[in-house]
Design a protein around this motif. Structure first.
Motif, PDB file in Angstrom:
ATOM      1  N   LEU A   1     -44.703  10.987 -68.741  1.00  0.00           N
ATOM      2  CA  LEU A   1     -45.454  10.802 -70.230  1.00  0.00           C
ATOM      3  C   LEU A   1     -46.573  11.102 -70.556  1.00  0.00           C
ATOM      4  CD1 LEU A   1     -43.690   8.198 -71.885  1.00  0.00           C
ATOM      5  CD2 LEU A   1     -42.815  10.533 -71.633  1.00  0.00           C
ATOM      6  N   GLU A   2     -47.402  10.934 -69.155  1.00  0.00           N
ATOM      7  CA  GLU A   2     -48.954  11.204 -68.921  1.00  0.00           C
ATOM      8  C   GLU A   2     -49.388  11.131 -67.950  1.00  0.00           C
ATOM      9  OE1 GLU A   2     -52.805   9.120 -70.793  1.00  0.00           O
ATOM     10  OE2 GLU A   2     -51.021   7.943 -71.195  1.00  0.00           O
ATOM     11  N   ALA A   3     -49.776  12.112 -67.537  1.00  0.00           N
ATOM     12  CA  ALA A   3     -50.799  12.109 -66.083  1.00  0.00           C
ATOM     13  C   ALA A   3     -52.218  13.179 -65.995  1.00  0.00           C
ATOM     14  CB  ALA A   3     -49.450  13.188 -64.633  1.00  0.00           C
ATOM     15  N   LYS A   4     -53.132  12.541 -65.740  1.00  0.00           N
ATOM     16  CA  LYS A   4     -54.302  12.502 -65.641  1.00  0.00           C
ATOM     17  C   LYS A   4     -54.507  14.453 -64.450  1.00  0.00           C
ATOM     18  CE  LYS A   4     -58.686  12.828 -67.661  1.00  0.00           C
ATOM     19  NZ  LYS A   4     -58.765  13.006 -68.768  1.00  0.00           N
ATOM     20  N   HIS A   5     -54.974  15.369 -65.502  1.00  0.00           N
ATOM     21  CA  HIS A   5     -55.220  16.896 -64.058  1.00  0.00           C
ATOM     22  C   HIS A   5     -53.900  16.797 -63.986  1.00  0.00           C
ATOM     23  CE1 HIS A   5     -59.366  15.335 -64.585  1.00  0.00           C
ATOM     24  NE2 HIS A   5     -59.078  14.611 -62.892  1.00  0.00           N
ATOM     25  N   ALA A   6     -52.550  16.533 -64.294  1.00  0.00           N
ATOM     26  CA  ALA A   6     -51.194  16.786 -64.225  1.00  0.00           C
ATOM     27  C   ALA A   6     -50.494  17.579 -65.857  1.00  0.00           C
ATOM     28  CB  ALA A   6     -50.571  16.299 -63.309  1.00  0.00           C
ATOM     29  N   GLU A   7     -51.396  17.380 -66.917  1.00  0.00           N
ATOM     30  CA  GLU A   7     -50.880  18.028 -68.425  1.00  0.00           C
ATOM     31  C   GLU A   7     -49.444  18.520 -68.353  1.00  0.00           C
ATOM     32  OE1 GLU A   7     -53.996  17.703 -67.463  1.00  0.00           O
ATOM     33  OE2 GLU A   7     -54.513  15.828 -68.107  1.00  0.00           O
ATOM     34  N   GLU A   8     -49.633  19.758 -67.343  1.00  0.00           N
ATOM     35  CA  GLU A   8     -48.613  21.077 -67.332  1.00  0.00           C
ATOM     36  C   GLU A   8     -47.247  20.717 -66.990  1.00  0.00           C
ATOM     37  OE1 GLU A   8     -50.320  20.476 -63.009  1.00  0.00           O
ATOM     38  OE2 GLU A   8     -50.804  20.633 -65.403  1.00  0.00           O
ATOM     39  N   GLU A   9     -46.968  19.024 -66.080  1.00  0.00           N
ATOM     40  CA  GLU A   9     -45.937  18.487 -65.601  1.00  0.00           C
ATOM     41  C   GLU A   9     -44.821  17.683 -66.772  1.00  0.00           C
ATOM     42  OE1 GLU A   9     -44.992  20.088 -63.351  1.00  0.00           O
ATOM     43  OE2 GLU A   9     -46.540  20.874 -62.130  1.00  0.00           O
ATOM     44  N   HIS A  10     -46.201  17.253 -67.446  1.00  0.00           N
ATOM     45  CA  HIS A  10     -45.472  16.281 -69.271  1.00  0.00           C
ATOM     46  C   HIS A  10     -44.332  16.423 -69.635  1.00  0.00           C
ATOM     47  CE1 HIS A  10     -49.647  14.679 -70.088  1.00  0.00           C
ATOM     48  NE2 HIS A  10     -49.146  14.114 -68.710  1.00  0.00           N
ATOM     49  N   GLY A  11     -43.580  15.650 -68.762  1.00  0.00           N
ATOM     50  CA  GLY A  11     -41.924  16.105 -70.161  1.00  0.00           C
ATOM     51  C   GLY A  11     -41.308  16.320 -69.298  1.00  0.00           C
ATOM     52  N   LYS A  12     -41.896  16.804 -67.527  1.00  0.00           N
ATOM     53  CA  LYS A  12     -41.161  17.392 -66.289  1.00  0.00           C
ATOM     54  C   LYS A  12     -39.935  15.549 -66.046  1.00  0.00           C
ATOM     55  CE  LYS A  12     -42.966  21.108 -64.710  1.00  0.00           C
ATOM     56  NZ  LYS A  12     -43.129  21.650 -63.818  1.00  0.00           N
ATOM     57  N   LEU A  13     -39.021  15.976 -65.114  1.00  0.00           N
ATOM     58  CA  LEU A  13     -38.198  15.029 -64.624  1.00  0.00           C
ATOM     59  C   LEU A  13     -38.190  14.791 -63.223  1.00  0.00           C
ATOM     60  CD1 LEU A  13     -34.711  15.170 -66.529  1.00  0.00           C
ATOM     61  CD2 LEU A  13     -36.813  13.608 -67.165  1.00  0.00           C
TER      62      LEU A  13
END
Length: 249
Positions: free
Chosen positions: A129-141
């Motif tokens: 849901l939230e990862a700083k400096h890895a926003e492109e990974e939001h929503g991934k499983l």
């Protein structure tokens, strides 16, 4: 459904304007059957102004002592309150206890009730849901491989989770949500889960199918051709021609 009522002077929360003070008794409105109140706005450009609002958009703004709340995304416990400053009567505040045992004050408008779900543990399958400096990974499983991380990026808060993503790579994550195990025949892109065995139509009504292959980054490829040649990454197709709609007929 019984209409909720409030007392003059009561501090409540408006769903858009935040904390407000009730300044009138409920009154009928010629254009609707639902009661309205005059409230005093406490925040934003309209602070100090009095406006009329319908009762269904108001809710109680208090938190019980012992309630678990979120402050800037961190879980805290309400220890005392609400307290009201006579110079800002529409901004109640609470004393909360942080996870490390320290205490701080917080305005009610910055508190939200935390979920009562079981805590995330190593091995849980989650969605990022939230990862700083890895926003492109939001929503991934992916699957959680650590829950006691200490990385705290500037402006990002504590990232206690380390997640091994389904499509490769490991990232530090601030917030996740538990999900049920999904079959290997799916892939999640930008928060949408795609069935790798299905075909999809784009906004121009063209058909796309998964080739069964991935690019160098582990992203699945899709193609418009019957022999599934000339594959393009799912992400690039969604960006250029999306949204994609699953074909079910």
């Amino acid at each position: 459904m019984t209409e909720q009522t409030f007392k003059v002077g009561e501090i409540v929360t408006h769903e858009e304007m935040g904390p407000v003070v009730i300044r009138s008794e409920p009154f009928a409105w010629i254009y609707g059957r639902e009661s309205r109140y005059v409230v005093e706005v406490s925040e934003g450009s309209r602070a100090g102004k009095h406006v009329a609002v319908i009762s269904s958009r108001l809710s109680a703004a208090t938190f019980e002592r012992g309630a678990t709340v979120l402050v800037d995304g961190e879980r805290c416990t309400v220890k005392a309150g609400p307290f009201v400053d006579k110079f800002a009567p529409a901004r109640p505040w609470y004393v909360v206890e942080n996870a490390d045992g320290s205490h701080e004050t917080s305005a009610a408008s910055f508190l939200t009730l935390a979920s009562v779900d079981e805590p995330i543990t190593v091995g849980d399958r989650v969605r990022v849901l939230e990862a700083k400096h890895a926003e492109e990974e939001h929503g991934k499983l992916g699957r959680v491989i650590r829950t006691d991380g200490t990385w705290t990026p500037i402006g990002g808060g504590l990232h206690p989770y380390r997640v091994e993503l389904d499509d490769g790579g490991t990232i530090e994550v601030r917030r996740v949500e538990r999900v049920a195990d999904e079959p290997a025949s799916t892939f999640t892109h930008d928060g949408v889960t795609y069935d790798l065995t299905a075909s999809y139509r784009d906004r121009d009504n063209d058909m796309w199918s998964f080739t069964g292959s991935t690019n160098v980054h582990g992203r699945p490829l899709v193609s418009m051709f019957a022999d599934r040649s000339g594959g393009r990454s799912l992400g690039s197709v969604v960006e250029a021609y999306g949204p994609l709609t699953k074909v079910t007929d």
